[in-house]
Design a protein around this motif. Structure first.
Motif, PDB file in Angstrom:
ATOM      1  N   ASP A  40      -8.906 -12.380  -6.315  1.00 33.09           N
ATOM      2  CA  ASP A  40      -7.947 -11.550  -7.045  1.00 33.09           C
ATOM      3  C   ASP A  40      -8.525 -10.146  -7.235  1.00 33.09           C
ATOM      4  O   ASP A  40      -9.744  -9.929  -7.090  1.00 33.09           O
ATOM      5  N   GLY A  41      -7.654  -9.210  -7.524  1.00 30.92           N
ATOM      6  CA  GLY A  41      -8.081  -7.838  -7.769  1.00 30.92           C
ATOM      7  C   GLY A  41      -7.175  -7.187  -8.802  1.00 30.92           C
ATOM      8  O   GLY A  41      -6.590  -7.875  -9.651  1.00 30.92           O
ATOM      9  N   GLU A  42      -7.043  -5.868  -8.722  1.00 33.31           N
ATOM     10  CA  GLU A  42      -6.224  -5.118  -9.661  1.00 33.31           C
ATOM     11  C   GLU A  42      -5.336  -4.148  -8.902  1.00 33.31           C
ATOM     12  O   GLU A  42      -5.663  -3.748  -7.778  1.00 33.31           O
ATOM     13  N   PRO A  43      -4.217  -3.728  -9.503  1.00 36.33           N
ATOM     14  CA  PRO A  43      -3.349  -2.768  -8.803  1.00 36.33           C
ATOM     15  C   PRO A  43      -4.046  -1.446  -8.492  1.00 36.33           C
ATOM     16  O   PRO A  43      -3.915  -0.919  -7.375  1.00 36.33           O
ATOM     17  N   GLU A  44      -4.782  -0.902  -9.454  1.00 39.69           N
ATOM     18  CA  GLU A  44      -5.467   0.381  -9.262  1.00 39.69           C
ATOM     19  C   GLU A  44      -6.874   0.294  -9.831  1.00 39.69           C
ATOM     20  O   GLU A  44      -7.053   0.037 -11.016  1.00 39.69           O
ATOM     21  N   SER A  45      -7.868   0.472  -9.018  1.00 41.91           N
ATOM     22  CA  SER A  45      -9.247   0.496  -9.507  1.00 41.91           C
ATOM     23  C   SER A  45     -10.191   0.803  -8.360  1.00 41.91           C
ATOM     24  O   SER A  45     -10.011   0.308  -7.247  1.00 41.91           O
ATOM     25  N   THR A  46     -11.207   1.622  -8.661  1.00 36.34           N
ATOM     26  CA  THR A  46     -12.275   1.851  -7.696  1.00 36.34           C
ATOM     27  C   THR A  46     -13.589   1.228  -8.185  1.00 36.34           C
ATOM     28  O   THR A  46     -14.649   1.509  -7.643  1.00 36.34           O
ATOM     29  N   ARG A  47     -13.479   0.376  -9.204  1.00 34.54           N
ATOM     30  CA  ARG A  47     -14.665  -0.316  -9.700  1.00 34.54           C
ATOM     31  C   ARG A  47     -15.111  -1.374  -8.698  1.00 34.54           C
ATOM     32  O   ARG A  47     -14.359  -1.782  -7.811  1.00 34.54           O
ATOM     33  N   GLU A  88      -0.908   3.229  -1.451  1.00 34.23           N
ATOM     34  CA  GLU A  88      -0.759   3.235   0.004  1.00 34.23           C
ATOM     35  C   GLU A  88      -2.067   2.948   0.724  1.00 34.23           C
ATOM     36  O   GLU A  88      -2.057   2.571   1.905  1.00 34.23           O
ATOM     37  N   ARG A  89      -3.189   3.106   0.043  1.00 34.58           N
ATOM     38  CA  ARG A  89      -4.468   2.788   0.687  1.00 34.58           C
ATOM     39  C   ARG A  89      -4.599   1.301   0.983  1.00 34.58           C
ATOM     40  O   ARG A  89      -5.251   0.914   1.950  1.00 34.58           O
ATOM     41  N   ALA A  90      -3.974   0.480   0.150  1.00 35.06           N
ATOM     42  CA  ALA A  90      -3.996  -0.982   0.333  1.00 35.06           C
ATOM     43  C   ALA A  90      -5.409  -1.448   0.682  1.00 35.06           C
ATOM     44  O   ALA A  90      -5.633  -2.143   1.677  1.00 35.06           O
ATOM     45  N   ASP A  91      -6.370  -1.076  -0.155  1.00 37.13           N
ATOM     46  CA  ASP A  91      -7.782  -1.326   0.156  1.00 37.13           C
ATOM     47  C   ASP A  91      -8.089  -2.797   0.396  1.00 37.13           C
ATOM     48  O   ASP A  91      -8.866  -3.146   1.304  1.00 37.13           O
ATOM     49  N   PRO A 152       8.495   0.312  -1.676  1.00 35.72           N
ATOM     50  CA  PRO A 152       9.316  -0.370  -0.676  1.00 35.72           C
ATOM     51  C   PRO A 152       9.032  -1.851  -0.668  1.00 35.72           C
ATOM     52  O   PRO A 152       8.016  -2.318  -1.183  1.00 35.72           O
ATOM     53  N   HIS A 153       9.946  -2.624  -0.102  1.00 38.39           N
ATOM     54  CA  HIS A 153       9.734  -4.052   0.036  1.00 38.39           C
ATOM     55  C   HIS A 153       8.402  -4.320   0.721  1.00 38.39           C
ATOM     56  O   HIS A 153       8.013  -3.626   1.656  1.00 38.39           O
ATOM     57  N   GLU A 154       7.719  -5.360   0.255  1.00 35.95           N
ATOM     58  CA  GLU A 154       6.548  -5.825   1.002  1.00 35.95           C
ATOM     59  C   GLU A 154       7.010  -6.257   2.394  1.00 35.95           C
ATOM     60  O   GLU A 154       8.014  -6.959   2.525  1.00 35.95           O
ATOM     61  N   PRO A 155       6.292  -5.877   3.439  1.00 41.35           N
ATOM     62  CA  PRO A 155       6.716  -6.273   4.784  1.00 41.35           C
ATOM     63  C   PRO A 155       6.552  -7.774   4.996  1.00 41.35           C
ATOM     64  O   PRO A 155       5.695  -8.411   4.382  1.00 41.35           O
ATOM     65  N   VAL A 156       7.374  -8.346   5.851  1.00 40.04           N
ATOM     66  CA  VAL A 156       7.268  -9.763   6.187  1.00 40.04           C
ATOM     67  C   VAL A 156       7.228  -9.991   7.699  1.00 40.04           C
ATOM     68  O   VAL A 156       6.968 -11.110   8.137  1.00 40.04           O
ATOM     69  N   ARG A 157       7.472  -8.942   8.468  1.00 36.59           N
ATOM     70  CA  ARG A 157       7.511  -9.120   9.919  1.00 36.59           C
ATOM     71  C   ARG A 157       6.193  -9.660  10.447  1.00 36.59           C
ATOM     72  O   ARG A 157       6.158 -10.441  11.412  1.00 36.59           O
ATOM     73  N   GLN A 158       5.078  -9.274   9.836  1.00 38.99           N
ATOM     74  CA  GLN A 158       3.762  -9.699  10.314  1.00 38.99           C
ATOM     75  C   GLN A 158       3.532 -11.201  10.113  1.00 38.99           C
ATOM     76  O   GLN A 158       2.595 -11.761  10.673  1.00 38.99           O
ATOM     77  N   LEU A 159       4.392 -11.864   9.343  1.00 37.57           N
ATOM     78  CA  LEU A 159       4.249 -13.297   9.103  1.00 37.57           C
ATOM     79  C   LEU A 159       4.887 -14.141  10.199  1.00 37.57           C
ATOM     80  O   LEU A 159       4.664 -15.364  10.248  1.00 37.57           O
TER      81      LEU A 159
END
Length: 261
Positions: A40-47, A88-91, A152-159
């Motif tokens: 798990d992670g967080e929506p925004e964090s560079t920790r 948008e970085r989606a790290d 935007p909607h999370e993409p699903v095409r890659q599934l």
């Protein structure tokens, strides 16, 4: 200008030491499939990533390594660069994609399952487009509220072409289970190998029905990666049309039933 020293100090994603076939003393040739656990992670964090989130993945990892040893299943946990998704970085998704490439580099052409919890579940779903990924397990995935129109909607095409299982507690106050239901519905339209289980009265950590969730996860991963038959509830969930196959209840005693089957 960044110096070589500062560049070396930049955080890098890593894989934990493998459990199972790829562990210490095992030859890479023995690896027939791999699971990448995404904490798990967080929506925004560079920790730095959370040690608690990392440790939460380990019971499932150990269980999978033991159960899949005969089939040469290697289990790694992805150690992220940072703990945040960061817009948008989606790290976390980028680190998951790197981890799949690293598995291919180490073990060659083996099927990979991405198994993530929370924000790691989102990363697993997002990074599923790599050709080596054949299955995705998303536990309580954190997804943006698409009804608000903020993202935007999370993409699903890659599934498409992957086996996908989503598991979500109905009382999750951190990641809205309705978001995973909506995503599963969109994915099911183009990928029939999509199912979703609901864990009634359980929250984000899925602690209340921990044994059942681990047993369900193992049933899915070993069936998808190692060619073992799915249990009847999992087979029924994949076969059932929406909404039934996307709101399958995880029955109390599922783990005990599997042990005695």
């Amino acid at each position: 200008m960044a110096t070589a020293e500062s560049a070396d100090a930049a955080p890098r994603a890593r894989l934990s030491r493998a459990s199972g076939a790829g562990g210490a003393g095992a030859a890479n040739a023995a690896v027939g499939a791999a699971v990448l656990l995404l904490p798990d992670g967080e929506p925004e964090s560079t920790r730095r990533p959370s040690a608690l989130a990392y440790s939460a993945t380990q019971p499932l990892g150990r269980a999978l390594a033991r159960a899949g040893r005969q089939e040469g299943l290697a289990v790694h946990t992805v150690q992220y660069r940072v703990r945040g998704w960061n817009g948008e970085r989606a790290d976390l998704a980028a680190d998951a994609a790197w981890a799949v490439e690293e598995v291919v580099r180490r073990y060659g052409d083996v099927p990979v399952c991405l198994a993530g919890h929370g924000m790691g579940g989102r990363a697993a779903l997002r990074a599923a487009g790599h050709p080596a990924v054949t299955s995705v397990l998303a536990l309580a995935p954190w997804l943006p509220d698409d009804a608000l129109g903020l993202e935007p909607h999370e993409p699903v095409r890659q599934l498409t072409g992957r086996r996908v299982m989503i598991v979500h507690g109905t009382t999750d106050a951190w990641s809205d289970p309705e978001m995973s239901y909506r995503l599963a519905g969109r994915a099911k339209k183009t990928n029939g190998d999509t199912c979703r289980f609901e864990v009634h009265s359980d929250g984000h950590a899925l602690r209340q029905h921990h044994d059942e969730v681990v047993a369900l996860s193992m049933d899915f991963v070993l069936g998808a990666l190692c060619g073992r038959g799915f249990s009847r509830p999992v087979a029924d969930a994949f076969a059932a049309p929406p909404p039934l196959g996307l709101r399958m209840p995880l029955a109390a005693g599922f783990a005990r039933a599997l042990r005695h089957s």
